[in-house]
Motif scaffolding. Structure first.
Motif, short mmCIF file in Angstrom:
data_model
loop_
_atom_site.label_atom_id
_atom_site.label_comp_id
_atom_site.label_asym_id
_atom_site.label_seq_id
_atom_site.Cartn_x
_atom_site.Cartn_y
_atom_site.Cartn_z
N GLY A 82 0.82 -1.21 0.00
CA GLY A 82 0.00 0.00 0.00
C GLY A 82 0.84 1.26 0.00
N HIS A 83 2.01 1.20 0.64
CA HIS A 83 2.98 2.28 0.63
C HIS A 83 4.32 1.69 0.22
N GLU A 84 4.86 2.14 -0.90
CA GLU A 84 6.14 1.67 -1.38
C GLU A 84 6.72 2.75 -2.28
N PRO A 85 8.00 2.68 -2.65
CA PRO A 85 8.57 3.68 -3.55
C PRO A 85 7.81 3.72 -4.88
N PRO A 86 7.78 4.90 -5.53
CA PRO A 86 8.47 6.15 -5.17
C PRO A 86 7.65 6.96 -4.17
N TYR A 87 8.34 7.69 -3.31
CA TYR A 87 7.69 8.59 -2.37
C TYR A 87 7.77 10.01 -2.92
N ILE A 88 6.63 10.67 -2.96
CA ILE A 88 6.54 12.00 -3.56
C ILE A 88 6.71 13.03 -2.45
N THR A 89 7.96 13.31 -2.13
CA THR A 89 8.30 14.17 -1.01
C THR A 89 9.14 15.35 -1.48
N ALA A 90 9.29 16.32 -0.59
CA ALA A 90 10.05 17.53 -0.91
C ALA A 90 11.53 17.24 -1.07
N SER A 91 12.02 16.11 -0.57
CA SER A 91 13.45 15.81 -0.60
C SER A 91 13.81 14.67 -1.54
N SER A 92 12.84 14.11 -2.26
CA SER A 92 13.11 12.93 -3.08
C SER A 92 13.66 13.32 -4.45
N ASP A 93 14.82 12.74 -4.80
CA ASP A 93 15.43 12.94 -6.11
C ASP A 93 15.11 11.80 -7.07
N THR A 94 14.15 10.94 -6.72
CA THR A 94 13.76 9.86 -7.62
C THR A 94 13.31 10.43 -8.95
N VAL A 95 13.87 9.91 -10.04
CA VAL A 95 13.45 10.32 -11.38
C VAL A 95 12.23 9.50 -11.77
N LEU A 96 11.13 10.15 -12.04
CA LEU A 96 9.90 9.44 -12.38
C LEU A 96 10.00 8.84 -13.77
N ALA A 97 9.42 7.65 -13.92
CA ALA A 97 9.51 6.92 -15.19
C ALA A 97 8.18 6.28 -15.52
N GLU A 98 8.01 5.96 -16.79
CA GLU A 98 6.78 5.29 -17.22
C GLU A 98 6.57 4.01 -16.40
N GLY A 99 5.31 3.76 -16.04
CA GLY A 99 4.96 2.57 -15.29
C GLY A 99 4.93 2.76 -13.80
N MET A 100 5.47 3.86 -13.30
CA MET A 100 5.42 4.11 -11.86
C MET A 100 3.99 4.45 -11.44
N VAL A 101 3.60 3.92 -10.29
CA VAL A 101 2.26 4.14 -9.74
C VAL A 101 2.42 4.81 -8.39
#
Length: 364
Positions: free
Chosen positions: A304-323
């Protein structure tokens, strides 16, 4: 081993090679579920799935072996309470060809006593979590996963509509939660959680649904989710009784604009923190920044909660298929709260919302 599981192992090993990780160690967890389709009961007895460059094997407590064997044909190294796990662990390590592993990827949910088996056996190995290996793969959903998440989202839509129809002054939050739970059960998707925050209780983002009675003028936060086919749902909508509290319409409009800004920012190549900034910027500019007290969203898959986390400090690069969720909110202590939440999957041209239920407020 199913073809789907074989394909996942192949993708994982490709990623391990890219990241120079020669051993992945998983405890019973959602990681194990994602990879092999099940996990044994987690307890104090060490249970590990070790994944090397070419082979994989379980370190399996004898008490779990019979039931687990029905779920997988992966090699077992079984240990019993009278002998202990060390011998089985070392045999499994040798079986997968990692007795001299240089880099271990740890399941971040693993118990420390499980991890100590690896740390004692391979004290010089580099250590990391699975962010760049298994978690990296889990963030990118395939069409089978999308279909399951979409199915669950539509079930949650109908559970929310059942709640809307049931709302009346005098009923308690718990009574409304029971109606939501009954609907989830009617669609074979047992309820996993329900936040029913009425009136001033809505100002607590994680309010524990209780016995407060709904009254005329209340704003009600409804954050609900169920689970079927191994996947969850998560949606938040708002209802008001009568005219709602003073200032409600203005705040709802601000939160809706924050959702729209985040949706626009959610494109492949963007950073997760850019999406958070888009939502937070709308709320801050409107003068309510201090009342947006949580992140903009969280990833969702079998967890129910897993990466990616949409936070002010997250540098995760969003990609197709991410939910992930987009769920900004404003919480006014002693008055009311407003949160609007949708789960989206990222497509090449932006975010696709899984729900079909409008975010407009329901008036009871």
């Amino acid at each position: 081993m199913t073809e789907n599981t074989k394909a996942k192992f192949a993708r994982l090993r490709e990623r391990m090679a890219e990241q120079n990780v020669d051993l992945i160690a998983l405890a019973p967890s959602s990681h194990m579920d994602w990879l092999v389709g099940f996990h044994p009961m987690l307890c104090e007895r060490p249970c590990l799935l070790l994944i090397g460059p070419e082979r994989e094997a379980f370190v399996m407590p004898a008490l779990n072996a019979e039931g687990s064997r029905a779920e997988t044909d992966i090699a077992f190294h079984v240990w019993s309470d009278d002998i202990g796990p060390k011998q089985a662990f070392l045999a499994a390590l040798a079986d997968v060809g990692t007795t001299e592993a240089k880099h271990i990827g740890f399941d971040e949910t693993m118990r420390i006593d499980f991890a100590m088996l690896l740390l004692d056996a391979l004290p010089a190995a580099k250590r990391s979590f699975t962010d760049d290996t298994l978690s990296y793969l889990r963030m990118r959903k395939d069409e089978r996963e999308y279909a399951a998440l979409k199915k669950n989202a539509l079930i949650a839509d109908r559970a929310m509509q059942a709640a809307f129809k049931a709302i009346r002054p005098g009923m308690t939050e718990n009574e409304l939660m029971a109606i939501i739970g009954d609907h989830f059960s009617s669609e074979n998707a047992p309820m996993q959680f329900a936040v029913v925050g009425s009136g001033p209780n809505g100002a607590f983002p994680h309010h524990h649904t209780g016995d407060r009675k709904l009254t005329d003028g209340d704003a009600i936060v409804l954050d609900i989710g169920g689970r079927t086919d191994g996947f969850p749902s998560d949606i938040t909508r708002m209802a008001i009784i009568g005219q709602g509290p003073d200032g409600y319409a203005e705040i709802h409009d601000i939160v809706e604009r924050a959702v729209q800004a985040a949706l626009k920012a959610a494109v492949p190549g963007a950073l997760a923190r850019d999406v958070d900034a888009a939502a937070r910027g709308v709320i801050t500019e409107a003068g309510y920044g201090e009342y947006f007290v949580h992140r903009t969203g969280h990833g969702m898959g079998i967890g129910g909660h897993e990466p990616p986390y949409i936070t002010a400090s997250s540098d995760t690069v969003l990609a197709e298929g991410m939910v992930f969720s987009i769920e900004p909110g404003i919480y006014l202590p002693g008055r009311f709260g407003i949160r609007l939440e949708d789960i989206v999957i990222l497509r090449a041209d932006g975010a696709e919302i899984l729900s079909s239920l409008p975010r407009s407020v329901h008036t009871a």
